[in-house]
Scaffold this active site. Structure first.
Site, PDB file in Angstrom:
ATOM      1  N   LYS A   1       0.798  -1.236   0.000  1.00  0.00           N
ATOM      2  CA  LYS A   1       0.000   0.000   0.000  1.00  0.00           C
ATOM      3  C   LYS A   1       0.827   1.281   0.000  1.00  0.00           C
ATOM      4  O   LYS A   1       0.322   2.360   0.313  1.00  0.00           O
ATOM      5  CB  LYS A   1      -1.016   0.034   1.167  1.00  0.00           C
ATOM      6  CG  LYS A   1      -1.779  -1.236   1.408  1.00  0.00           C
ATOM      7  CD  LYS A   1      -2.283  -1.912   0.161  1.00  0.00           C
ATOM      8  CE  LYS A   1      -3.383  -1.169  -0.536  1.00  0.00           C
ATOM      9  NZ  LYS A   1      -3.692  -1.828  -1.846  1.00  0.00           N
TER      10      LYS A   1
ATOM     11  N   GLY B   1       2.203   2.553  -2.674  1.00  0.00           N
ATOM     12  CA  GLY B   1       2.170   3.223  -3.978  1.00  0.00           C
ATOM     13  C   GLY B   1       2.728   2.348  -5.094  1.00  0.00           C
ATOM     14  O   GLY B   1       3.254   2.861  -6.095  1.00  0.00           O
ATOM     15  N   THR B   2       2.564   1.070  -4.949  1.00  0.00           N
ATOM     16  CA  THR B   2       3.097   0.096  -5.910  1.00  0.00           C
ATOM     17  C   THR B   2       2.499   0.310  -7.312  1.00  0.00           C
ATOM     18  O   THR B   2       3.214   0.460  -8.296  1.00  0.00           O
ATOM     19  CB  THR B   2       2.759  -1.337  -5.443  1.00  0.00           C
ATOM     20  OG1 THR B   2       2.904  -1.410  -4.031  1.00  0.00           O
ATOM     21  CG2 THR B   2       3.624  -2.371  -6.137  1.00  0.00           C
TER      22      THR B   2
ATOM     23  N   HIS C   1       6.954  -7.172  -2.546  1.00  0.00           N
ATOM     24  CA  HIS C   1       6.866  -6.654  -1.175  1.00  0.00           C
ATOM     25  C   HIS C   1       7.725  -7.509  -0.241  1.00  0.00           C
ATOM     26  O   HIS C   1       7.636  -7.376   0.977  1.00  0.00           O
ATOM     27  CB  HIS C   1       5.432  -6.748  -0.644  1.00  0.00           C
ATOM     28  CG  HIS C   1       4.386  -6.005  -1.415  1.00  0.00           C
ATOM     29  ND1 HIS C   1       4.566  -4.740  -1.911  1.00  0.00           N
ATOM     30  CD2 HIS C   1       3.102  -6.342  -1.742  1.00  0.00           C
ATOM     31  CE1 HIS C   1       3.443  -4.352  -2.512  1.00  0.00           C
ATOM     32  NE2 HIS C   1       2.552  -5.297  -2.416  1.00  0.00           N
TER      33      HIS C   1
ATOM     34  N   SER D   1      -4.701   2.090   4.431  1.00  0.00           N
ATOM     35  CA  SER D   1      -4.931   1.623   3.065  1.00  0.00           C
ATOM     36  C   SER D   1      -5.087   0.098   3.054  1.00  0.00           C
ATOM     37  O   SER D   1      -5.948  -0.451   2.364  1.00  0.00           O
ATOM     38  CB  SER D   1      -3.760   2.070   2.183  1.00  0.00           C
ATOM     39  OG  SER D   1      -4.005   1.764   0.843  1.00  0.00           O
TER      40      SER D   1
ATOM     41  N   PHE E   1      -3.992  10.297 -10.432  1.00  0.00           N
ATOM     42  CA  PHE E   1      -4.874   9.455  -9.616  1.00  0.00           C
ATOM     43  C   PHE E   1      -6.245   9.253 -10.277  1.00  0.00           C
ATOM     44  O   PHE E   1      -6.727   8.119 -10.405  1.00  0.00           O
ATOM     45  CB  PHE E   1      -5.048  10.079  -8.217  1.00  0.00           C
ATOM     46  CG  PHE E   1      -5.935   9.260  -7.332  1.00  0.00           C
ATOM     47  CD1 PHE E   1      -5.453   8.121  -6.705  1.00  0.00           C
ATOM     48  CD2 PHE E   1      -7.271   9.597  -7.140  1.00  0.00           C
ATOM     49  CE1 PHE E   1      -6.279   7.342  -5.900  1.00  0.00           C
ATOM     50  CE2 PHE E   1      -8.099   8.828  -6.339  1.00  0.00           C
ATOM     51  CZ  PHE E   1      -7.595   7.702  -5.721  1.00  0.00           C
TER      52      PHE E   1
ATOM     53  N   ARG F   1      -8.243   4.044  -4.075  1.00  0.00           N
ATOM     54  CA  ARG F   1      -9.145   4.548  -3.031  1.00  0.00           C
ATOM     55  C   ARG F   1      -9.131   6.072  -2.974  1.00  0.00           C
ATOM     56  O   ARG F   1      -9.891   6.718  -3.665  1.00  0.00           O
ATOM     57  CB  ARG F   1      -8.739   3.920  -1.683  1.00  0.00           C
ATOM     58  CG  ARG F   1      -9.799   3.961  -0.623  1.00  0.00           C
ATOM     59  CD  ARG F   1      -9.278   3.306   0.635  1.00  0.00           C
ATOM     60  NE  ARG F   1      -8.105   3.965   1.162  1.00  0.00           N
ATOM     61  CZ  ARG F   1      -8.098   4.889   2.110  1.00  0.00           C
ATOM     62  NH1 ARG F   1      -9.238   5.248   2.648  1.00  0.00           N
ATOM     63  NH2 ARG F   1      -6.981   5.452   2.544  1.00  0.00           N
TER      64      ARG F   1
HETATM   65  P1  A3P Z   1      -5.018   4.852  -0.382  1.00  0.00           P
HETATM   66  O1  A3P Z   1      -5.674   3.559   0.008  1.00  0.00           O
HETATM   67  O2  A3P Z   1      -4.494   5.620   0.806  1.00  0.00           O
HETATM   68  O3  A3P Z   1      -5.914   5.681  -1.222  1.00  0.00           O
HETATM   69  P2  A3P Z   1      -0.406  -0.014  -3.581  1.00  0.00           P
HETATM   70  O4  A3P Z   1      -0.483   0.226  -5.039  1.00  0.00           O
HETATM   71  O5  A3P Z   1       0.979  -0.210  -3.057  1.00  0.00           O
HETATM   72  O6  A3P Z   1      -1.343  -1.085  -3.187  1.00  0.00           O
HETATM   73  O7  A3P Z   1      -0.860   1.326  -2.860  1.00  0.00           O
HETATM   74  C1  A3P Z   1      -2.190   1.728  -2.903  1.00  0.00           C
HETATM   75  C2  A3P Z   1      -2.280   3.181  -2.496  1.00  0.00           C
HETATM   76  O8  A3P Z   1      -1.759   4.022  -3.548  1.00  0.00           O
HETATM   77  C3  A3P Z   1      -3.744   3.581  -2.322  1.00  0.00           C
HETATM   78  O9  A3P Z   1      -3.749   4.524  -1.244  1.00  0.00           O
HETATM   79  C4  A3P Z   1      -4.053   4.214  -3.661  1.00  0.00           C
HETATM   80  O10 A3P Z   1      -5.151   5.068  -3.653  1.00  0.00           O
HETATM   81  C5  A3P Z   1      -2.761   4.967  -3.938  1.00  0.00           C
HETATM   82  N1  A3P Z   1      -2.616   5.299  -5.363  1.00  0.00           N
HETATM   83  C6  A3P Z   1      -2.834   4.510  -6.423  1.00  0.00           C
HETATM   84  N2  A3P Z   1      -2.663   5.183  -7.571  1.00  0.00           N
HETATM   85  C7  A3P Z   1      -2.329   6.436  -7.221  1.00  0.00           C
HETATM   86  C8  A3P Z   1      -2.037   7.630  -7.970  1.00  0.00           C
HETATM   87  N3  A3P Z   1      -2.044   7.638  -9.301  1.00  0.00           N
HETATM   88  N4  A3P Z   1      -1.736   8.752  -7.278  1.00  0.00           N
HETATM   89  C9  A3P Z   1      -1.706   8.747  -5.922  1.00  0.00           C
HETATM   90  N5  A3P Z   1      -1.989   7.665  -5.162  1.00  0.00           N
HETATM   91  C10 A3P Z   1      -2.290   6.519  -5.808  1.00  0.00           C
END
Ligand code: A3P
Length: 308
Positions: free
Chosen positions: A52, A54-55, A126, A156, A246, A271
């Site tokens: 979570k 920002g993968t 991860h 998240s 986003f 999200r």
């Molecule tokens: P939130 O749940 O806080 O919104 P991962 O990809 O590692 O699973 O991380 C998911 C998190 O990255 C989520 O956070 C998601 O909304 C956020 N995310 C995904 N795409 C994004 C984007 N383009 N810009 C900013 N945040 C992003």
């Protein structure tokens, strides 16, 4: 008397090793053999993140940079192709079968078989370094590490549990308690961060923060592109920013191929995408407990510490 065996706190997870929890959709044997022995290529770009952090976002940026001359290809990818977590699969665990998740392959095998040599691969993980592919540390391909405030990661992850079929919904209290025991998936954030910190200053590693990407999206894309050895024009950088915004990604992912396989019908893939959202959920007592634990564990790692 035999020692009582510790139980995992959340369903659909298991102890990969004492104290280290993974989702059952990742098989121990696959990680110890196939993932560990995965053949790394010079042209690979690895992405290391705590869950979570920002993968998806960073992978999309890497993908857009790699395919800047054919950027529409990003729209054709299925969800699994977008986020080919190297440790994923194969899913033979009874809890996955019960859920109807039966044909997740070993992602490593897929990548080896489907991406020809010479084509750049994006490889997210991860995992802790000691269970990551051995060749990562000998071949040293470009590796990006994205860090994020662990409180935002936890919130998240809590929402992720409500959204995906391979994890189980739980209450926030259950999630918080599981985290404090190191029982949320991939274990303790501090253990993970400190383990990867060993490579932070290596020339083959770029260490960035989600929060900095939020503050300066274009500057971060430029940094990532330069690190990848790609020289993009201003227009190309703007294009990468556009397709990794986003809201753009959120809309595109609403109809992405393979969505129903991973997500519950009401599940949310993208999200909120903000920093500091944890403040709406943590209680004062939870916040104090978290801070104490974090500061104790991160002692001596001042350069990595978040001002929580
Ligand atoms: P939130 O749940 O806080 O919104 P991962 O990809 O590692 O699973 O991380 C998911 C998190 O990255 C989520 O956070 C998601 O909304 C956020 N995310 C995904 N795409 C994004 C984007 N383009 N810009 C900013 N945040 C992003």
């Amino acid at each position: 008397m035999a020692e009582e065996q510790e139980q995992v706190s959340l369903k659909k997870t298991y102890f990969f090793s004492p104290g280290y929890v993974l989702p059952v959709i990742m098989e121990k044997n696959n990680i110890e053999t196939v993932v560990k022995n995965f053949e790394v290529r010079d042209e690979d770009v690895f992405l290391v993140t705590f869950p979570k952090a920002g993968t998806n976002w960073t992978l999309e940026i890497i993908d857009a940079i790699q395919n800047i001359d054919n950027i529409d290809i990003l729209k054709e990818r299925s969800l699994m192709e977008k986020v080919p977590l190297i440790e994923l699969g194969p899913s033979t665990h009874p809890e996955m079968v019960e859920e109807g998740i039966t044909d997740v392959p070993s992602i490593c095998q897929v990548m080896l078989e489907s991406v020809p040599e010479g084509s750049p691969r994006r490889i997210p993980t991860h995992l802790l370094p000691d269970i990551s592919p051995t060749q990562l540390f000998t071949k040293k391909p470009k590796t990006i590490v994205v860090d994020r405030n662990p409180k935002d990661c936890l919130i998240s992850l809590f929402n992720w549990h409500q959204s995906v079929r391979f994890l189980d919904p739980c209450t926030w209290e259950e999630m918080f308690a599981a985290y404090m025991k190191g029982h949320t998936i991939y274990g303790d954030y501090c253990v993970f961060t400190k383990a990867w910190a060993k490579y932070k200053n290596e020339p083959w590693v770029l260490w960035i923060r989600y929060e900095d990407m939020k503050k300066d999206h274009k500057g971060s894309v430029r940094r990532i592109a330069e690190f990848m050895g790609k020289s993009l024009t201003e227009e190309q950088l703007d294009e990468v920013v556009r397709v990794t915004h986003f809201l753009y990604m959120k809309k595109a992912n609403e109809t992405i191929k393979g969505r129903e396989f991973i997500l519950r019908p009401e599940g949310v893939w993208q999200r909120k995408g903000v920093s500091g959202g944890w403040k709406n959920t943590f209680t004062v007592a939870q916040n104090e407990m978290f801070d104490k634990d974090y500061h104790e564990k991160m002692e001596g790692y001042e350069d990595l510490k978040y001002d929580l």
